[in-house]
Write a protein that holds these residues in place. Structure first.
Motif, PDB file in Angstrom:
ATOM      1  N   LYS A   1       1.079  -0.761   0.004  1.00 57.94           N
ATOM      2  CA  LYS A   1       0.120  -0.167  -0.062  1.00 57.94           C
ATOM      3  C   LYS A   1       0.888   1.436   0.288  1.00 57.94           C
ATOM      4  O   LYS A   1       2.095   1.180   0.817  1.00 57.94           O
ATOM      5  N   LEU A   2       0.422   2.363  -0.932  1.00 60.44           N
ATOM      6  CA  LEU A   2       1.518   3.778  -0.741  1.00 60.44           C
ATOM      7  C   LEU A   2       0.377   4.117  -0.290  1.00 60.44           C
ATOM      8  O   LEU A   2       0.839   6.358  -0.135  1.00 60.44           O
ATOM      9  N   ASN A   3      -0.787   4.555   0.640  1.00 59.20           N
ATOM     10  CA  ASN A   3      -1.403   5.527   1.145  1.00 59.20           C
ATOM     11  C   ASN A   3      -1.756   4.958   2.388  1.00 59.20           C
ATOM     12  O   ASN A   3      -2.445   3.971   2.691  1.00 59.20           O
ATOM     13  N   LEU A   4      -1.191   5.778   3.287  1.00 61.02           N
ATOM     14  CA  LEU A   4      -1.616   5.811   4.067  1.00 61.02           C
ATOM     15  C   LEU A   4      -2.942   5.910   5.518  1.00 61.02           C
ATOM     16  O   LEU A   4      -3.239   4.535   6.533  1.00 61.02           O
ATOM     17  N   ASN A   5      -4.547   5.794   4.159  1.00 59.19           N
ATOM     18  CA  ASN A   5      -5.183   6.516   5.149  1.00 59.19           C
ATOM     19  C   ASN A   5      -6.066   4.315   5.357  1.00 59.19           C
ATOM     20  O   ASN A   5      -6.287   3.646   5.665  1.00 59.19           O
ATOM     21  N   GLU A   6      -5.452   3.674   3.673  1.00 63.61           N
ATOM     22  CA  GLU A   6      -5.146   2.606   3.559  1.00 63.61           C
ATOM     23  C   GLU A   6      -4.865   1.017   4.281  1.00 63.61           C
ATOM     24  O   GLU A   6      -5.651   0.253   4.981  1.00 63.61           O
ATOM     25  N   ILE A   7      -4.258   2.489   5.422  1.00 64.82           N
ATOM     26  CA  ILE A   7      -3.006   1.099   6.165  1.00 64.82           C
ATOM     27  C   ILE A   7      -3.542   1.142   7.193  1.00 64.82           C
ATOM     28  O   ILE A   7      -2.898   0.989   8.702  1.00 64.82           O
ATOM     29  N   ARG A   8      -4.234   2.586   7.461  1.00 67.63           N
ATOM     30  CA  ARG A   8      -4.852   2.848   8.757  1.00 67.63           C
ATOM     31  C   ARG A   8      -5.018   2.124  10.432  1.00 67.63           C
ATOM     32  O   ARG A   8      -6.434   1.666   9.470  1.00 67.63           O
ATOM     33  N   GLY A   9      -4.239   1.846  11.183  1.00 70.39           N
ATOM     34  CA  GLY A   9      -5.457   1.249  11.985  1.00 70.39           C
ATOM     35  C   GLY A   9      -4.800  -0.155  12.221  1.00 70.39           C
ATOM     36  O   GLY A   9      -5.566  -1.750  13.081  1.00 70.39           O
ATOM     37  N   TYR A  10      -3.543  -0.521  10.675  1.00 65.85           N
ATOM     38  CA  TYR A  10      -3.800  -2.243  10.796  1.00 65.85           C
ATOM     39  C   TYR A  10      -2.721  -3.078  11.747  1.00 65.85           C
ATOM     40  O   TYR A  10      -3.525  -4.039  12.300  1.00 65.85           O
ATOM     41  N   GLY A  11      -2.463  -2.099  12.916  1.00 63.88           N
ATOM     42  CA  GLY A  11      -1.111  -2.893  13.896  1.00 63.88           C
ATOM     43  C   GLY A  11      -2.051  -2.598  15.226  1.00 63.88           C
ATOM     44  O   GLY A  11      -1.129  -2.719  16.332  1.00 63.88           O
ATOM     45  N   ARG A  12      -3.660  -2.111  15.151  1.00 59.71           N
ATOM     46  CA  ARG A  12      -3.767  -1.869  16.454  1.00 59.71           C
ATOM     47  C   ARG A  12      -4.163  -2.471  17.749  1.00 59.71           C
ATOM     48  O   ARG A  12      -3.237  -3.137  18.540  1.00 59.71           O
ATOM     49  N   LYS A  13      -4.598  -3.972  17.257  1.00 59.95           N
ATOM     50  CA  LYS A  13      -4.103  -5.134  18.200  1.00 59.95           C
ATOM     51  C   LYS A  13      -3.196  -6.261  17.824  1.00 59.95           C
ATOM     52  O   LYS A  13      -2.974  -6.760  18.207  1.00 59.95           O
ATOM     53  N   LYS A  14      -2.323  -5.596  17.194  1.00 57.84           N
ATOM     54  CA  LYS A  14      -1.055  -6.577  16.835  1.00 57.84           C
ATOM     55  C   LYS A  14       0.443  -6.374  17.915  1.00 57.84           C
ATOM     56  O   LYS A  14       0.844  -5.759  16.953  1.00 57.84           O
ATOM     57  N   HIS A  15      -0.405  -6.540  18.993  1.00 60.93           N
ATOM     58  CA  HIS A  15       1.085  -6.205  19.866  1.00 60.93           C
ATOM     59  C   HIS A  15       2.316  -6.644  19.616  1.00 60.93           C
ATOM     60  O   HIS A  15       3.616  -5.619  19.827  1.00 60.93           O
ATOM     61  N   LEU A  16       3.340  -7.829  19.412  1.00 59.08           N
ATOM     62  CA  LEU A  16       4.384  -7.819  19.322  1.00 59.08           C
ATOM     63  C   LEU A  16       4.715  -7.241  18.290  1.00 59.08           C
ATOM     64  O   LEU A  16       6.188  -7.109  18.673  1.00 59.08           O
ATOM     65  N   LEU A  17       4.183  -6.771  16.638  1.00 60.69           N
ATOM     66  CA  LEU A  17       4.790  -6.397  16.062  1.00 60.69           C
ATOM     67  C   LEU A  17       4.772  -4.995  16.048  1.00 60.69           C
ATOM     68  O   LEU A  17       5.791  -4.277  16.089  1.00 60.69           O
ATOM     69  N   LYS A  18       3.782  -4.327  17.043  1.00 63.64           N
ATOM     70  CA  LYS A  18       3.520  -2.807  17.927  1.00 63.64           C
ATOM     71  C   LYS A  18       5.291  -2.411  18.020  1.00 63.64           C
ATOM     72  O   LYS A  18       5.318  -1.505  18.055  1.00 63.64           O
ATOM     73  N   VAL A  19       5.486  -4.002  19.527  1.00 58.78           N
ATOM     74  CA  VAL A  19       6.535  -3.548  20.135  1.00 58.78           C
ATOM     75  C   VAL A  19       7.955  -3.686  19.332  1.00 58.78           C
ATOM     76  O   VAL A  19       8.743  -2.876  19.404  1.00 58.78           O
ATOM     77  N   CYS A  20       7.689  -4.462  18.269  1.00 64.37           N
ATOM     78  CA  CYS A  20       9.377  -5.087  17.644  1.00 64.37           C
ATOM     79  C   CYS A  20       9.469  -2.935  16.668  1.00 64.37           C
ATOM     80  O   CYS A  20      10.183  -2.570  16.493  1.00 64.37           O
ATOM     81  N   PHE A  21       8.086  -2.758  15.523  1.00 67.50           N
ATOM     82  CA  PHE A  21       8.312  -1.419  15.693  1.00 67.50           C
ATOM     83  C   PHE A  21       8.963  -0.672  15.778  1.00 67.50           C
ATOM     84  O   PHE A  21       9.453   0.273  15.763  1.00 67.50           O
ATOM     85  N   ALA A  22       8.299  -0.277  17.255  1.00 70.55           N
ATOM     86  CA  ALA A  22       8.379   0.941  18.014  1.00 70.55           C
ATOM     87  C   ALA A  22       9.760   0.902  18.576  1.00 70.55           C
ATOM     88  O   ALA A  22      11.049   1.720  18.691  1.00 70.55           O
ATOM     89  N   LEU A  23      10.623  -0.264  18.890  1.00 65.94           N
ATOM     90  CA  LEU A  23      11.916  -0.903  19.333  1.00 65.94           C
ATOM     91  C   LEU A  23      12.579   0.068  17.715  1.00 65.94           C
ATOM     92  O   LEU A  23      13.650   0.350  17.894  1.00 65.94           O
TER      93      LEU A  23
END
Length: 237
Positions: A1-23
């Motif tokens: 995806k090249l449009n942020l609006n389309e992937i908005r909210g994708y990782g809200r409940k993907k906690h492991l991915l969220k932590v890895c992305f944050a690091l």
């Protein structure tokens, strides 16, 4: 995806991915105690020390380069915050899409999970104990870069070096809240704020450069040779 609006909210409940992305994001942003802070400090300190060794126009130009370096660091912080908030904090405007994202539990295979988790959790160690990790790794390249092994490493956590990270952080927060949340977001017909892309589509680097280079190897001619050269350089790096 090249449009942020389309992937908005994708990782809200993907906690492991969220932590890895944050690091990883904290590392790229150059936040103290993370790997990116170490590399950026080395670059910044080398510029500062060199400025003290020169004078005149050259010193002025390098001082401008230092300011540009700190400002660019702030822009990095701004766009990483933008990505994190968009993907992992905000909800998608379409409730059905958001529900689909939230119910998507199998978004990484076992191998992908291992690679992402291990590589992302290494980053704080490289930044938290640099004398035992980052410095040791960089010393391996001494001979290749013909560097004097007696050169000192930076005192990473003194205020003189922390100040650069703080300046970039302040710039990044100012850009995020002052520009991204205002100029780069507009309300649509439903009254919901969406991300807007103000960059002219005719100047899109993916269309102008990346895709032609990547796919040119399938064609014959000069462009084919050029694409192989570019791919070779990228692989070498």
């Amino acid at each position: 995806k090249l449009n942020l609006n389309e992937i908005r909210g994708y990782g809200r409940k993907k906690h492991l991915l969220k932590v890895c992305f944050a690091l990883a994001a904290l590392g790229i942003m150059g936040i103290p105690m993370f790997n990116g802070y170490i590399s950026k400090t080395l670059i910044h300190e080398s510029m500062v020390e060199y400025i003290h060794m020169i004078s005149g126009l050259e010193a002025t130009l390098f001082k401008i380069a230092e300011y540009a370096f700190l400002f660019a660091g702030g822009l990095t912080i701004a766009y990483m915050i933008k990505l994190f908030v968009c993907v992992f904090v905000e909800k998608n405007e379409d409730e059905k899409v958001q529900e689909q994202y939230d119910n998507n539990k199998k978004y990484m295979g076992l191998l992908s999970t291992i690679v992402i988790v291990v590589s992302s959790f290494i980053l704080p160690f490289l930044g938290f104990i640099p004398t035992l990790t980052s410095d040791k790794l960089s010393s391996i390249a001494y001979e290749f870069f013909k560097v004097d092994s007696h050169l000192h490493f930076a005192d990473y956590f003194i205020w003189a070096n922390l100040k650069g990270a703080v300046i970039s952080l302040v710039i990044g927060l100012a850009v995020y809240f002052g520009l991204i949340r205002t100029l780069f977001m507009k309300k649509n017909e439903n009254g919901n704020k969406q991300y807007v892309d103000l960059w002219p589509s005719v100047l899109d680097l993916e269309t102008l450069v990346y895709r032609p280079v990547i796919f040119a190897y399938k064609k014959k001619g000069v462009l084919n040779v050029f694409s192989y050269i570019v791919i070779f350089i990228v692989r070498a790096i």
